[in-house]
Design a protein around this motif. Structure first.
Motif, PDB file in Angstrom:
ATOM      1  N   THR A 144     -55.326 -11.382  17.938  1.00  0.00           N
ATOM      2  CA  THR A 144     -54.080 -11.408  18.710  1.00  0.00           C
ATOM      3  C   THR A 144     -53.532 -12.830  18.825  1.00  0.00           C
ATOM      4  N   LEU A 145     -54.423 -13.785  19.114  1.00  0.00           N
ATOM      5  CA  LEU A 145     -53.983 -15.176  19.252  1.00  0.00           C
ATOM      6  C   LEU A 145     -53.478 -15.736  17.929  1.00  0.00           C
ATOM      7  N   LEU A 146     -54.135 -15.393  16.821  1.00  0.00           N
ATOM      8  CA  LEU A 146     -53.696 -15.880  15.515  1.00  0.00           C
ATOM      9  C   LEU A 146     -52.320 -15.325  15.169  1.00  0.00           C
ATOM     10  N   ALA A 147     -52.085 -14.071  15.516  1.00  0.00           N
ATOM     11  CA  ALA A 147     -50.775 -13.472  15.241  1.00  0.00           C
ATOM     12  C   ALA A 147     -49.696 -14.123  16.097  1.00  0.00           C
ATOM     13  N   GLN A 148     -50.011 -14.377  17.364  1.00  0.00           N
ATOM     14  CA  GLN A 148     -49.042 -15.026  18.244  1.00  0.00           C
ATOM     15  C   GLN A 148     -48.736 -16.441  17.783  1.00  0.00           C
ATOM     16  N   GLY A 149     -49.766 -17.123  17.296  1.00  0.00           N
ATOM     17  CA  GLY A 149     -49.601 -18.516  16.899  1.00  0.00           C
ATOM     18  C   GLY A 149     -48.615 -18.727  15.774  1.00  0.00           C
ATOM     19  N   LYS A 150     -48.451 -17.719  14.908  1.00  0.00           N
ATOM     20  CA  LYS A 150     -47.542 -17.860  13.769  1.00  0.00           C
ATOM     21  C   LYS A 150     -46.090 -17.993  14.202  1.00  0.00           C
ATOM     22  N   THR A 151     -45.769 -17.489  15.401  1.00  0.00           N
ATOM     23  CA  THR A 151     -44.392 -17.587  15.890  1.00  0.00           C
ATOM     24  C   THR A 151     -44.284 -18.435  17.158  1.00  0.00           C
TER      25      THR A 151
END
Length: 381
Positions: free
Chosen positions: A278-285
């Protein structure tokens, strides 16, 4: 008289081994700009100029540049006192010679409290700079019986009370810990067991009190007895604080005017919590992914190179906590079978991440025998 009250610059400080010098230069640039924009007469720095008593060369160079721009370029008066982090003698070197240029540095405590009278078009104000001093230092300098920080401060403030300011407003500058103040993890304790706490009532009789030491902007006892707070967030416990400097306008005929001028940091200091994917996905944006981060992972299974994966998206992850994994471990019962099962599950997760395959039944049997042997050896030891 209009002046900026600031404190706790801590130039040269690191956050989890990350140098903050560029971040400090960024925010000190704003303080210079605010002093110019608001046409202040003086800048007050209430201690902890540096982060340690022997500052690194680049920290000294930064302070030299900032003071030169305030005093020489803007023509302002600057009053600085030593805090508990500063080397008093080093900070106060050549202070007498620099005072004629408008830079007033008070390093070691002396028996004579030297008031500084500053003039402005709206009236004069008397400043009383009191550098940080241990009770033992106050006992030695003033030959008194001060056994606590409060008693020591009362000795110093008595000198201020006795001084005749000719009716001009009195501003006390001090670096101390007021009882009831809101602390954070980045402040070095002044004493053990609460002996460093001072009653705010000692200060309320003065026209303004510019305090340093506590890193969150706040006031205690009265609105004019005030901490400006540090210029940056120096620990993750400060993530919700809003950093600022305090603009004070003080005159003999008008009520005091106090305003907070916000400061913007180059990078924020934040705590992120969640599962890795979840954090990696959020970090992209995440537009602020360059912030200094503490990450608390809630995943309850072993993860190979979690820090490396996070830093690929958030380059300034400074600290990682496996909150979920620790919580899972705490929930495992202390019986032998449960302990063995927990360790087996962790190894199975680790093996699958490294090899990309699950353990075979034969491999699981080997690990089960090995864990049983290890636990038997622990009991016999």
């Amino acid at each position: 008289m209009k002046f900026i009250h600031t404190s706790d610059w801590h130039i040269g400080r690191q956050l989890h081994n990350q140098s903050l010098l560029d971040d400090q230069a960024f925010v000190l640039e704003q303080i210079i700009a605010l002093a110019d924009e608001h046409k202040v007469d003086a800048v007050i720095v209430a201690g902890d100029i540096y982060d340690r008593s022997i500052p690194p060369a680049n920290a000294v160079a930064l302070l030299d540049d900032v003071l030169n721009r305030l005093v020489q370029d803007l023509g302002l008066q600057v009053i600085m006192i030593a805090g508990n982090h500063d080397g008093h003698e080093r900070l106060g070197f050549a202070a007498k010679q620099m005072a004629t240029s408008g830079l007033h540095i008070i390093g070691p405590l002396s028996a004579d409290i030297h008031p500084i009278t500053l003039s402005s078009s709206s009236g004069d104000v008397v400043f009383y700079p009191l550098p940080y001093a241990e009770p033992a230092t106050v006992r030695q300098v003033f030959e008194c019986e001060a056994s606590s920080h409060e008693m020591a401060m009362d000795v110093l403030l008595e000198k201020v009370r006795q001084h005749d300011s000719q009716g001009l407003p009195k501003v006390v500058i001090s670096h101390c810990f007021l009882d009831g103040g809101s602390e954070s993890e980045s402040e070095r304790p002044l004493s053990i067991g609460g002996a460093d706490k001072i009653s705010p009532k000692l200060f309320t009789e003065f026209d303004y009190v510019a305090l340093g030491h506590l890193h969150g902007p706040q006031y205690k006892g009265a609105e004019h007895v005030r901490y400006s707070g540090s210029i940056l967030k120096y620990s993750f416990s400060e993530q919700h604080q809003h950093k600022s400097v305090t603009l004070v306008e003080l005159g003999t005929q008008t009520p005091i005017d106090i305003r907070l001028l916000p400061l913007t940091s180059m990078r924020d200091v934040r705590i992120l919590e969640g599962e890795l994917d979840t954090l990696l996905a959020q970090g992209k944006t995440d537009a602020n992914r360059e912030d200094y981060l503490m990450v608390r992972l809630l995943d309850k299974h072993a993860i190979l190179d979690a820090m490396g994966k996070l830093r690929a998206v958030y380059p300034n992850v400074l600290h990682l906590e496996r909150t979920g994994l620790m919580a899972g471990q705490q929930q495992v019962a202390l019986s032998r079978d449960h302990i063995k099962k927990g360790e087996m599950d962790m190894f199975c997760d680790f093996f699958s991440q490294v090899s990309g395959e699950s353990l075979t039944q034969a491999q699981q049997a080997v690990m089960d025998d090995l864990l049983t042997k290890l636990h038997n050896e622990e009991r016999q030891a």
